[in-house]
Design a protein around this motif. Structure first.
Motif, mmCIF file in Angstrom:
data_model
loop_
_atom_site.group_PDB
_atom_site.id
_atom_site.type_symbol
_atom_site.label_atom_id
_atom_site.label_comp_id
_atom_site.label_asym_id
_atom_site.label_seq_id
_atom_site.Cartn_x
_atom_site.Cartn_y
_atom_site.Cartn_z
ATOM 1 N N MET A 67 0.835 -1.209 0.000
ATOM 2 C CA MET A 67 0.000 0.000 0.000
ATOM 3 C C MET A 67 0.862 1.247 0.000
ATOM 4 S SD MET A 67 -3.188 -0.620 2.507
ATOM 5 C CE MET A 67 -4.281 -2.003 2.338
ATOM 6 N N ALA A 68 1.948 1.233 0.795
ATOM 7 C CA ALA A 68 2.846 2.397 0.811
ATOM 8 C C ALA A 68 3.480 2.581 -0.561
ATOM 9 C CB ALA A 68 3.916 2.204 1.882
ATOM 10 N N VAL A 69 3.864 1.458 -1.190
ATOM 11 C CA VAL A 69 4.454 1.549 -2.530
ATOM 12 C C VAL A 69 3.462 2.190 -3.497
ATOM 13 C CG1 VAL A 69 5.222 0.172 -4.498
ATOM 14 C CG2 VAL A 69 6.043 -0.366 -2.228
ATOM 15 N N MET A 70 2.182 1.798 -3.386
ATOM 16 C CA MET A 70 1.163 2.375 -4.261
ATOM 17 C C MET A 70 1.062 3.878 -4.069
ATOM 18 S SD MET A 70 -1.924 -0.179 -3.949
ATOM 19 C CE MET A 70 -2.882 -0.246 -5.405
ATOM 20 N N ALA A 71 1.071 4.304 -2.797
ATOM 21 C CA ALA A 71 0.956 5.736 -2.537
ATOM 22 C C ALA A 71 2.136 6.477 -3.139
ATOM 23 C CB ALA A 71 0.875 5.983 -1.033
ATOM 24 N N ILE A 72 3.351 5.895 -2.996
ATOM 25 C CA ILE A 72 4.545 6.545 -3.540
ATOM 26 C C ILE A 72 4.454 6.602 -5.063
ATOM 27 C CG2 ILE A 72 7.016 6.255 -3.830
ATOM 28 C CD1 ILE A 72 7.008 5.040 -0.983
ATOM 29 N N GLY B 136 6.640 -3.523 16.522
ATOM 30 C CA GLY B 136 7.495 -4.413 17.292
ATOM 31 C C GLY B 136 8.665 -4.863 16.439
ATOM 32 N N ASP B 137 8.626 -6.129 16.042
ATOM 33 C CA ASP B 137 9.762 -6.700 15.313
ATOM 34 C C ASP B 137 10.030 -5.986 13.987
ATOM 35 O OD1 ASP B 137 10.056 -8.427 17.312
ATOM 36 O OD2 ASP B 137 9.073 -10.135 16.332
ATOM 37 N N SER B 138 8.970 -5.592 13.299
ATOM 38 C CA SER B 138 9.163 -5.010 11.967
ATOM 39 C C SER B 138 9.122 -3.494 11.980
ATOM 40 C CB SER B 138 8.090 -5.533 11.014
ATOM 41 O OG SER B 138 8.147 -6.913 10.933
ATOM 42 N N MET B 139 9.431 -2.906 13.121
ATOM 43 C CA MET B 139 9.342 -1.448 13.204
ATOM 44 C C MET B 139 10.242 -0.773 12.176
ATOM 45 S SD MET B 139 9.828 0.865 16.494
ATOM 46 C CE MET B 139 8.513 1.872 17.073
ATOM 47 N N LEU B 140 11.417 -1.370 11.936
ATOM 48 C CA LEU B 140 12.358 -0.758 10.995
ATOM 49 C C LEU B 140 11.738 -0.681 9.601
ATOM 50 C CD1 LEU B 140 15.178 0.407 10.797
ATOM 51 C CD2 LEU B 140 15.972 -1.839 10.080
ATOM 52 N N VAL B 141 11.092 -1.789 9.184
ATOM 53 C CA VAL B 141 10.451 -1.811 7.871
ATOM 54 C C VAL B 141 9.364 -0.741 7.806
ATOM 55 C CG1 VAL B 141 9.126 -3.230 6.282
ATOM 56 C CG2 VAL B 141 10.904 -4.265 7.680
ATOM 57 N N PHE B 142 8.535 -0.715 8.841
ATOM 58 C CA PHE B 142 7.397 0.197 8.861
ATOM 59 C C PHE B 142 7.866 1.643 8.855
ATOM 60 C CE2 PHE B 142 3.845 2.109 11.457
ATOM 61 C CZ PHE B 142 2.953 2.109 10.421
ATOM 62 N N GLU B 143 8.858 1.933 9.701
ATOM 63 C CA GLU B 143 9.333 3.310 9.762
ATOM 64 C C GLU B 143 10.057 3.695 8.483
ATOM 65 O OE1 GLU B 143 8.561 5.515 11.995
ATOM 66 O OE2 GLU B 143 7.384 4.019 13.060
ATOM 67 N N SER B 144 10.748 2.718 7.852
ATOM 68 C CA SER B 144 11.386 3.035 6.560
ATOM 69 C C SER B 144 10.334 3.438 5.549
ATOM 70 C CB SER B 144 12.160 1.831 6.026
ATOM 71 O OG SER B 144 12.989 1.312 7.009
ATOM 72 N N ALA B 145 9.190 2.714 5.555
ATOM 73 C CA ALA B 145 8.104 3.080 4.640
ATOM 74 C C ALA B 145 7.646 4.505 4.939
ATOM 75 C CB ALA B 145 6.944 2.101 4.779
ATOM 76 N N GLY B 146 7.548 4.842 6.231
ATOM 77 C CA GLY B 146 7.122 6.186 6.604
ATOM 78 C C GLY B 146 8.106 7.244 6.125
ATOM 79 N N VAL B 147 9.407 6.984 6.344
ATOM 80 C CA VAL B 147 10.416 7.961 5.921
ATOM 81 C C VAL B 147 10.432 8.083 4.403
ATOM 82 C CG1 VAL B 147 12.887 8.443 5.896
ATOM 83 C CG2 VAL B 147 11.809 7.623 7.977
ATOM 84 N N THR B 148 10.246 6.930 3.706
ATOM 85 C CA THR B 148 10.199 6.980 2.243
ATOM 86 C C THR B 148 9.027 7.834 1.779
ATOM 87 O OG1 THR B 148 10.946 4.706 2.378
ATOM 88 C CG2 THR B 148 10.376 5.524 0.212
ATOM 89 N N LEU B 149 7.885 7.690 2.444
ATOM 90 C CA LEU B 149 6.724 8.506 2.076
ATOM 91 C C LEU B 149 7.022 9.981 2.286
ATOM 92 C CD1 LEU B 149 3.730 6.446 3.428
ATOM 93 C CD2 LEU B 149 4.034 7.245 1.107
ATOM 94 N N LEU B 150 7.710 10.305 3.390
ATOM 95 C CA LEU B 150 8.062 11.711 3.646
ATOM 96 C C LEU B 150 8.976 12.234 2.543
ATOM 97 C CD1 LEU B 150 7.908 14.098 5.563
ATOM 98 C CD2 LEU B 150 9.942 13.221 6.696
ATOM 99 N N ALA B 151 9.989 11.396 2.190
ATOM 100 C CA ALA B 151 10.907 11.806 1.129
ATOM 101 C C ALA B 151 10.150 12.005 -0.173
ATOM 102 C CB ALA B 151 11.998 10.752 0.957
ATOM 103 N N THR B 152 9.153 11.108 -0.429
ATOM 104 C CA THR B 152 8.344 11.254 -1.639
ATOM 105 C C THR B 152 7.614 12.583 -1.643
ATOM 106 O OG1 THR B 152 7.990 8.893 -1.539
ATOM 107 C CG2 THR B 152 6.601 10.125 -3.030
ATOM 108 N N MET B 153 7.032 12.916 -0.481
ATOM 109 C CA MET B 153 6.285 14.169 -0.414
ATOM 110 C C MET B 153 7.180 15.351 -0.756
ATOM 111 S SD MET B 153 3.723 14.134 2.763
ATOM 112 C CE MET B 153 3.961 12.722 3.779
ATOM 113 N N ILE B 154 8.385 15.357 -0.154
ATOM 114 C CA ILE B 154 9.289 16.482 -0.401
ATOM 115 C C ILE B 154 9.687 16.513 -1.872
ATOM 116 C CG2 ILE B 154 11.540 17.446 0.167
ATOM 117 C CD1 ILE B 154 11.182 16.143 2.948
#
Lengths: 101, 202, 306
Positions: A67-72, B136-154
């Motif tokens: 889903m995140a990939v889709m948004a990007i 929990g265990d996959s926080m790094l993956v999840f937060e990377s997705a978040g940071v990538t989204l932020l970078a996309t926005m910028i």
């Protein structure tokens, strides 16, 4: 409803999406093809999670990542459309041919 | 055939049919809403499979995405209302072949593949396990997705902004000519219409 | 099977009563404020509904027939789905989903899609303008309601509306998160395009998305707006005013009272405040409302810390 039928539906969505992504000339229609592929991917991931993953949470996590990939993909795609439209007054993939000059 | 099977068949048929209609409707706005219908049908299938959060999350993600898509359709595209026939394709036959091959290859994997029969436990709470995994265990993956989204926005704002530090985003660009090397269709007060000055951009 | 039938009938009954209630309260406020032309609050709604019922349906040149006919029905359906999520008392919840808040969050953008379809499918200038303007503004405040609802899910540690009500047994969310209810109500006025946030169907566009619709389609569209506002009030009462919680009276009565208070407040705002200028509201939504929603979320998070 079994793992086979769910995966066949997902395969059909991926197939149609691939056709759209390869054949459409308009950027936005092309993006719709990509979205349809990712739609199939998400369905396949949830299908595997439900039927052969003993419910491990990573299966759901994969869907969230898609889903995140889709948004990007959407955001970058539209930014590209805007940029190309400003430069070329066009929204077709063919307009990109001379973009490097 | 149980009730769940029936709903699955209907939703699967809707998902595939509306996915196919995306590429043969005349109107681009209609195309984006057909895609939305396909996503909603897949979301319902996900609910049937027990992914109660993901299915509903797909509804709102895709409603917003397709709304934005329709908005862009009306802004940029020719023929958003579908009053004229529309067929804008290239390499049509090759693309159709690729789609059919992909479908049969993936279906063959589904039919002949030997997947372990390990259904999710019936007492599993998908929302709780997903939440614990994400933070929990996959926080790094999840937060990377978040940071990538932020970078996309910028990046997207930078790319689509009219203004840059050194002038307009379209400074130096020139619409394509109606014939090779000729005057552009859209002139306004662009440099191409001034006639005397001809700029070369390489 | 009988339980689901009763629940469906309950939602239908609330839907019908809700439409009438909105009409009554709206006209009563108009009379109280001295706005002319509202008529008798109790009988006038029937007259206007009857006149729409017998009015012939309008058609435009080359509309998208399917979307044109379906949009009012879909909007009413989405509003009814919203009503179905409301817990009316501890054991009277038509649909008690574990992800009820997320589904409510999905109904709002879907309603936006349907409003766009309603304006776009008529194939006419003014309705297209209304739809386009509505969406470009609507995208700016949809996020606000998401953040506000995540805020009420935090202390409940659940995405279920009944759990949200139970989490307010000690203190209502309206006191714990004071920014929540006003922001949510504002989004409600926006989604049902009511009063100050009527960007879809306002007079400056001669009726906007419904400028080309008449007769029964228009009646369904107006009823859908009213039901959407009722659903927003009920969800607002659930999420911020403690839902069915209250002394002496049974839970069902408390819930109805709270819903009516929120509804009356929303309708009063609709009568009192003039419509925002669209361009100014776009700035307000991004620069003021969205940061306020962030503040609300941080506030809720700090408050929910053990």
């Amino acid at each position: 409803m079994s793992i086979i039928t769910v995966q066949i539906v997902a395969a059909a969505l991926i197939g149609i999406g691939l056709y759209g992504a390869l054949s459409q000339q308009s950027f936005v229609m092309l993006m719709m093809g990509l979205e349809l592929i990712l739609n199939g991917v998400m369905l396949a991931a949830v299908g595997f999670w439900a039927y052969s993953g003993t419910g491990i949470p990573e299966g759901q996590l994969l869907t969230i990542v898609v889903m995140a990939v889709m948004a990007i993909e959407m955001a970058l795609g539209f930014a590209l459309v805007v940029a190309v439209y400003r430069g070329k007054q066009a929204d077709m993939t063919e307009a990109l041919e001379g973009f490097k000059h | 055939m149980s009730f769940v099977d029936l709903i699955f068949l209907i939703c699967g048929a809707i998902a595939i049919f509306s996915g196919w209609r995306v590429f043969c409707t005349d109107s681009m706005v209609r195309a984006s809403f057909f895609l939305l219908i396909s996503f909603i049908a897949v979301g319902v299938i996900m609910l049937l499979l027990g992914a109660v959060y993901l299915g509903v999350a797909l509804f709102f993600m895709m409603a917003v995405e397709m709304m934005v898509m329709a908005l862009f359709m009306v802004m940029f595209m020719m023929n958003p209302a579908g009053l004229n026939p529309m067929k804008m394709v290239h390499q049509d036959k090759f693309a159709a072949l690729a789609g059919v091959v992909a479908f049969f290859a993936l279906s063959a994997v589904a039919v002949f593949g030997d997947f372990p029969d390990q259904p999710r436990p019936s007492d599993l709470d998908p929302v709780v396990t997903l939440g614990k995994e994400l933070l929990g265990d996959s926080m790094l993956v999840f937060e990377s997705a978040g940071v990538t989204l932020l970078a996309t926005m910028i990046g997207v704002v930078a790319m689509s902004s009219h203004r840059g530090r050194y002038g307009d985003a379209n400074a130096g660009s020139r619409p394509p000519g109606l014939e090779p090397g000729g005057m552009p269709a859209f002139s306004g007060d662009q440099e191409g219409s001034s006639g005397g000055h001809h700029h070369h951009h390489h | 099977m009988t339980a689901s039938l009763t629940n469906a009938l309950l939602v239908m009954a609330i839907l019908a009563i809700g439409v009438y209630l909105v009409a009554i309260i709206n006209r009563a406020w108009a009379n109280a404020l001295g706005h002319s032309g509202a008529g008798n609050p109790f009988t006038a709604p029937f007259y206007s509904a009857a006149s729409l019922w017998v009015a012939p349906a309008n058609t435009t040149e080359a509309p998208d027939a399917m979307a044109w006919h379906l949009a009012p029905v879909l909007y009413l359906t989405l509003a009814a789905m919203g009503l179905a999520l409301v817990p009316w008392s501890q054991n009277l919840v038509p649909v008690d989903l574990t992800t009820g808040i997320v589904l409510w969050g999905a109904l709002e953008p879907l309603a936006t899609v349907v409003i766009f379809l309603h304006g776009w499918s008529a194939n006419a200038h003014l309705s297209m303008l209304g739809a386009y303007r509505y969406v470009s503004l609507g995208l700016s405040y949809l996020l606000v309601s998401m953040f506000v609802l995540i805020g009420v899910a935090l202390p409940a540690e659940s995405l279920q509306f009944s759990a949200v009500v139970e989490s307010q047994a000690g203190l209502w969310n309206v006191i714990r998160q004071p920014l929540g209810l006003p922001l949510f109500l504002l989004v409600g006025l926006g989604i049902s395009f009511w009063g100050p946030l009527n960007f879809a169907d306002s007079n400056d566009l001669a009726g906007g998305t419904s400028s080309e619709s008449s007769g029964r389609a228009r009646l369904v569209w107006q009823a859908g707006r009213a039901v959407m506002l009722v659903a927003f009030s009920a969800i607002g009462a659930t999420a911020f005013l403690g839902g069915w919680l209250g002394p002496v009276l049974p839970g069902f009565v408390w819930m109805i009272l709270k819903t009516m208070v929120v509804l009356a407040m929303a309708l009063l705002l609709g009568q009192l405040i003039p419509r925002f200028s669209p361009d100014r509201f776009l700035t307000i939504a991004w620069v003021l409302l969205l940061p306020l929603a962030f503040v609300d979320l941080v506030w809720a998070g700090l408050e929910a810390l053990p």
